[in-house]
Design a protein around this motif. Structure first.
Motif, PDB file in Angstrom:
ATOM      1  N   GLY A 180      13.007   4.203   5.153  1.00 41.77           N
ATOM      2  CA  GLY A 180      13.430   2.814   4.989  1.00 41.77           C
ATOM      3  C   GLY A 180      12.498   2.049   4.062  1.00 41.77           C
ATOM      4  N   TRP A 181      11.183   2.329   4.161  1.00 39.52           N
ATOM      5  CA  TRP A 181      10.218   1.650   3.296  1.00 39.52           C
ATOM      6  C   TRP A 181      10.521   1.960   1.825  1.00 39.52           C
ATOM      7  N   PHE A 182      10.892   3.231   1.546  1.00 37.04           N
ATOM      8  CA  PHE A 182      11.162   3.640   0.159  1.00 37.04           C
ATOM      9  C   PHE A 182      12.648   3.588  -0.201  1.00 37.04           C
ATOM     10  N   ALA A 183      13.500   3.285   0.786  1.00 33.23           N
ATOM     11  CA  ALA A 183      14.942   3.154   0.583  1.00 33.23           C
ATOM     12  C   ALA A 183      15.593   4.440   0.085  1.00 33.23           C
ATOM     13  N   THR A 184      15.003   5.575   0.477  1.00 40.41           N
ATOM     14  CA  THR A 184      15.597   6.853   0.084  1.00 40.41           C
ATOM     15  C   THR A 184      15.149   7.934   1.060  1.00 40.41           C
ATOM     16  N   ASP A 185      15.793   9.086   0.987  1.00 38.48           N
ATOM     17  CA  ASP A 185      15.472  10.195   1.886  1.00 38.48           C
ATOM     18  C   ASP A 185      14.145  10.845   1.505  1.00 38.48           C
ATOM     19  N   ALA A 186      13.486  11.449   2.493  1.00 44.51           N
ATOM     20  CA  ALA A 186      12.149  12.016   2.292  1.00 44.51           C
ATOM     21  C   ALA A 186      12.130  13.128   1.252  1.00 44.51           C
ATOM     22  N   ASP A 187      13.274  13.785   1.023  1.00 45.73           N
ATOM     23  CA  ASP A 187      13.276  14.852   0.013  1.00 45.73           C
ATOM     24  C   ASP A 187      13.369  14.316  -1.415  1.00 45.73           C
ATOM     25  N   ASN A 188      13.424  12.976  -1.568  1.00 41.64           N
ATOM     26  CA  ASN A 188      13.394  12.369  -2.907  1.00 41.64           C
ATOM     27  C   ASN A 188      12.051  11.723  -3.233  1.00 41.64           C
ATOM     28  N   ILE A 189      11.201  11.530  -2.197  1.00 42.01           N
ATOM     29  CA  ILE A 189       9.961  10.760  -2.382  1.00 42.01           C
ATOM     30  C   ILE A 189       8.826  11.678  -2.840  1.00 42.01           C
ATOM     31  N   SER A 190       8.112  11.255  -3.875  1.00 46.10           N
ATOM     32  CA  SER A 190       6.985  12.021  -4.407  1.00 46.10           C
ATOM     33  C   SER A 190       5.818  12.043  -3.424  1.00 46.10           C
ATOM     34  N   LEU A 191       5.354  13.239  -3.069  1.00 51.60           N
ATOM     35  CA  LEU A 191       4.181  13.348  -2.203  1.00 51.60           C
ATOM     36  C   LEU A 191       2.929  12.887  -2.955  1.00 51.60           C
ATOM     37  N   LYS A 192       2.871  13.164  -4.252  1.00 49.55           N
ATOM     38  CA  LYS A 192       1.701  12.800  -5.047  1.00 49.55           C
ATOM     39  C   LYS A 192       1.511  11.287  -5.121  1.00 49.55           C
ATOM     40  N   ASN A 193       2.608  10.539  -5.137  1.00 49.77           N
ATOM     41  CA  ASN A 193       2.507   9.103  -5.428  1.00 49.77           C
ATOM     42  C   ASN A 193       2.998   8.172  -4.328  1.00 49.77           C
ATOM     43  N   TRP A 194       3.393   8.705  -3.175  1.00 50.96           N
ATOM     44  CA  TRP A 194       4.039   7.849  -2.170  1.00 50.96           C
ATOM     45  C   TRP A 194       3.154   6.699  -1.685  1.00 50.96           C
ATOM     46  N   ASP A 195       1.836   6.892  -1.708  1.00 45.18           N
ATOM     47  CA  ASP A 195       0.934   5.856  -1.171  1.00 45.18           C
ATOM     48  C   ASP A 195       0.038   5.251  -2.249  1.00 45.18           C
ATOM     49  N   GLN A 196       0.506   5.278  -3.497  1.00 44.62           N
ATOM     50  CA  GLN A 196      -0.343   4.816  -4.601  1.00 44.62           C
ATOM     51  C   GLN A 196      -0.206   3.326  -4.915  1.00 44.62           C
ATOM     52  N   GLU A 197       0.778   2.648  -4.316  1.00 41.78           N
ATOM     53  CA  GLU A 197       0.884   1.211  -4.566  1.00 41.78           C
ATOM     54  C   GLU A 197      -0.265   0.478  -3.876  1.00 41.78           C
ATOM     55  N   VAL A 198      -0.556  -0.719  -4.348  1.00 41.83           N
ATOM     56  CA  VAL A 198      -1.647  -1.524  -3.792  1.00 41.83           C
ATOM     57  C   VAL A 198      -1.077  -2.460  -2.729  1.00 41.83           C
ATOM     58  N   LEU A 199      -1.707  -2.464  -1.549  1.00 47.33           N
ATOM     59  CA  LEU A 199      -1.261  -3.367  -0.494  1.00 47.33           C
ATOM     60  C   LEU A 199      -2.280  -4.478  -0.320  1.00 47.33           C
ATOM     61  N   LEU A 200      -1.802  -5.700  -0.442  1.00 51.38           N
ATOM     62  CA  LEU A 200      -2.679  -6.852  -0.279  1.00 51.38           C
ATOM     63  C   LEU A 200      -3.131  -6.959   1.184  1.00 51.38           C
ATOM     64  N   PRO A 201      -4.261  -7.627   1.443  1.00 56.50           N
ATOM     65  CA  PRO A 201      -4.702  -7.791   2.836  1.00 56.50           C
ATOM     66  C   PRO A 201      -3.786  -8.751   3.597  1.00 56.50           C
ATOM     67  N   GLY A 202      -3.976  -8.815   4.916  1.00 58.38           N
ATOM     68  CA  GLY A 202      -3.227  -9.774   5.729  1.00 58.38           C
ATOM     69  C   GLY A 202      -2.001  -9.222   6.413  1.00 58.38           C
ATOM     70  N   GLY A 203      -1.680  -7.942   6.145  1.00 60.49           N
ATOM     71  CA  GLY A 203      -0.518  -7.347   6.810  1.00 60.49           C
ATOM     72  C   GLY A 203       0.805  -7.863   6.274  1.00 60.49           C
ATOM     73  N   HIS A 204       1.824  -7.802   7.119  1.00 60.35           N
ATOM     74  CA  HIS A 204       3.197  -8.061   6.707  1.00 60.35           C
ATOM     75  C   HIS A 204       3.794  -9.203   7.530  1.00 60.35           C
ATOM     76  N   GLY A 205       4.644  -9.994   6.916  1.00 63.47           N
ATOM     77  CA  GLY A 205       5.260 -11.106   7.634  1.00 63.47           C
ATOM     78  C   GLY A 205       6.674 -11.384   7.158  1.00 63.47           C
ATOM     79  N   LEU A 206       7.505 -11.878   8.077  1.00 58.07           N
ATOM     80  CA  LEU A 206       8.873 -12.274   7.740  1.00 58.07           C
ATOM     81  C   LEU A 206       8.896 -13.737   7.311  1.00 58.07           C
ATOM     82  N   MET A 207       9.673 -14.016   6.272  1.00 61.52           N
ATOM     83  CA  MET A 207       9.879 -15.394   5.832  1.00 61.52           C
ATOM     84  C   MET A 207      10.910 -16.022   6.769  1.00 61.52           C
ATOM     85  N   VAL A 208      10.440 -16.851   7.702  1.00 63.47           N
ATOM     86  CA  VAL A 208      11.294 -17.372   8.780  1.00 63.47           C
ATOM     87  C   VAL A 208      12.477 -18.172   8.232  1.00 63.47           C
ATOM     88  N   ARG A 209      12.253 -18.969   7.197  1.00 64.62           N
ATOM     89  CA  ARG A 209      13.333 -19.766   6.611  1.00 64.62           C
ATOM     90  C   ARG A 209      13.928 -19.116   5.374  1.00 64.62           C
TER      91      ARG A 209
END
Length: 493
Positions: free
Chosen positions: A195-224
């Motif tokens: 769901g995070w990558f919006a595709t099946d696991a046999d399409n996701i690159s093992l080499k690059n799956w975790d190469q994006e940069v994640l900002l600090p503070g975790g994740h949040g829903l935009m309530v409005r």
């Protein structure tokens, strides 16, 4: 909203191709695509005293950010999360300034956990809730499997899919194998990763799956929802809705952009901020054609689909958790529902299929899709009442998007994202697919819009031959928010 939307358009576009001296008129740009990247680019260029027109194929702005109000309250049918609930997020000044609340779903800065483990209620196919200790134990096992898979990729010069990597890890480490219910929970975790990558696991690159940069503070829903931000950014812009671009002539003295009603717009440069799925479909022709290295990037980056089937009920009958899930022996059979009641107070569950399952559900009518989602729910919560309303997204088949967001495809270099962003003469590219650091996020799209605007501004003013003007325009870029630091309104329940 105060933007001017000329749907029919006049016979002569305001971005003329006359031969008056460049010094006697304003520098000009055409922005193609009214999502977050395009609106950000147009907003920044207008602030830099450019004459800007934005062409949008839909009858609304926002692109893959779409806040629906048909239930009488906001529901984001596309992007809904802020990934990186922190002041470093480039959207934070806008969110703070507008006083938009954020419901934080996780403080974890990882791809795997945009929700805390204790916020899951998982059920087996017979409607029995999976013990929370097992959910957490298998979650740890899944993390260990991915760590071993990453070791595997570090030992290999080539690439393989995440699915293949997991299979090899299991063969090498039988102790990580799970049986029965535990295996079904493991499949659910893999389903959430898909769901995070919006595709099946046999399409996701093992080499690059975790190469994006994640900002600090975790994740949040935009309530409005995200709509207040996009509306604010769009204020005062010259936006032409229902203007589908079909042809772009570029190079030389400027760009010539033709839309589906036959009208042509002229400007010094163009920012192309359409979804990658649209570029892949070649529904816009380029004259001359784009260079091979650019086309290779367009073809090589993956585009996945995750949809939302939003069910509105008259009463709450589900547990007070953020995610209600169904475990199964295959990821295709797993499912999950986002509980909006916890974040917004409205009795709404959002079923979120991704990959092949999303593709199959898009073949159904909206009524059948809603029925399918409700059937999944009824299987685990027999007391479920029928929804009173529903909404269904179609990001994969919508001709204006042709996918939800991008992912790293197997065997393709990560540099393709940077290649996609790189300008070609007086064409500048923006959108989540051009963000090598923040792929697939709203703040990634927003940042690339600002970057493309700055590149366009520099290039066009250099062509004017008066480098002194470069400094005149520069301070206006986003100055109205640069000095603001309003604390974010963050809640947890």
């Amino acid at each position: 909203m105060e933007n001017r939307c000329d749907v029919n358009g006049s016979k002569k576009a305001s971005y003329s191709s006359d031969t008056e001296g460049r010094r006697s008129r304003s520098p000009s740009a055409i922005v193609i695509g009214g999502g977050f990247a395009g609106i950000a680019a147009a907003h920044a260029l207008k602030n830099a005293s450019f004459k800007v027109v934005l062409l949008e194929s839909r009858d609304r702005i926002g692109g893959r950010v779409y806040t629906d109000h048909s239930f009488g309250f906001p529901v984001d049918m596309g992007a809904a999360w802020l990934h990186g609930v922190c002041k470093e997020n480039p959207l934070a000044p806008w969110i703070g300034r507008l006083g938009l609340p954020i419901y934080q779903t996780s403080g974890d800065n990882s791809v795997l956990y945009d929700h805390d483990l204790e916020s899951y209620a998982l059920f087996d196919g017979d409607g029995r809730q999976v013990p929370q200790e097992l959910v957490q134990k298998v979650g740890q096992v899944f993390e260990n499997i991915l760590k071993e898979a990453n070791k595997l990729r570090d030992e290999s010069s080539g690439d393989m899919s995440v699915a293949q990597g997991i299979k090899l890890v299991m063969e090498k480490n039988p102790d990580l194998m799970q049986e029965g219910l535990a295996n079904n929970v493991l499949q659910w975790y893999l389903c959430r990763m898909e769901g995070w990558f919006a595709t099946d696991a046999d399409n996701i690159s093992l080499k690059n799956w975790d190469q994006e940069v994640l900002l600090p503070g975790g994740h949040g829903l935009m309530v409005r929802g995200y709509r207040p931000i996009i509306n604010t950014l769009a204020k005062g812009l010259d936006i032409r809705l229902s203007h589908r671009v079909t042809n772009i002539v570029w190079g030389g003295k400027g760009v010539e952009v033709t839309v589906n009603n036959g009208k042509t717009f002229y400007a010094d440069g163009a920012v192309i901020a359409v979804p990658l799925g649209v570029l892949k479909a070649k529904s816009i022709s380029f004259e001359p054609r784009l260079p091979d290295w650019k086309e290779e990037a367009i073809d090589g980056i993956g585009v996945g689909t995750e949809n939302k089937i939003v069910l509105h009920f008259d009463t709450v009958f589900w547990p007070n958790v953020e995610f209600v899930g169904v475990v199964s022996s295959t990821t295709y059979g797993c499912s999950y529902f986002l509980n909006l009641h916890k974040a917004t107070g409205h009795p709404v569950l959002v079923y979120m299929p991704a990959g092949r399952l999303a593709f199959d559900i898009e073949k159904m009518s909206d009524a059948d899709a809603a029925k399918f989602a409700f059937t999944q729910l009824k299987a685990i919560l027999p007391n479920a009442s029928e929804p009173i309303q529903y909404l269904v997204s179609h990001w994969g088949t919508d001709e204006n998007s042709l996918g939800s967001y991008t992912y790293d495809a197997v065997g393709k270099p990560r540099e393709y994202f940077e290649r996609l962003r790189t300008p070609v003469d007086n064409l500048f590219f923006a959108g989540e697919a051009t963000s090598i650091k923040y792929t697939g996020t709203v703040h990634g799209a927003f940042s690339t819009g600002l970057m493309a605007a700055e590149e366009c501004r520099m290039r066009v003013l250099e062509k004017y031959g008066d480098l002194d003007t470069l400094e005149i325009f520069h301070p206006a870029m986003g100055e109205e928010v640069a000095s603001l630091s309003v604390p974010l309104l963050i809640s947890r329940m």
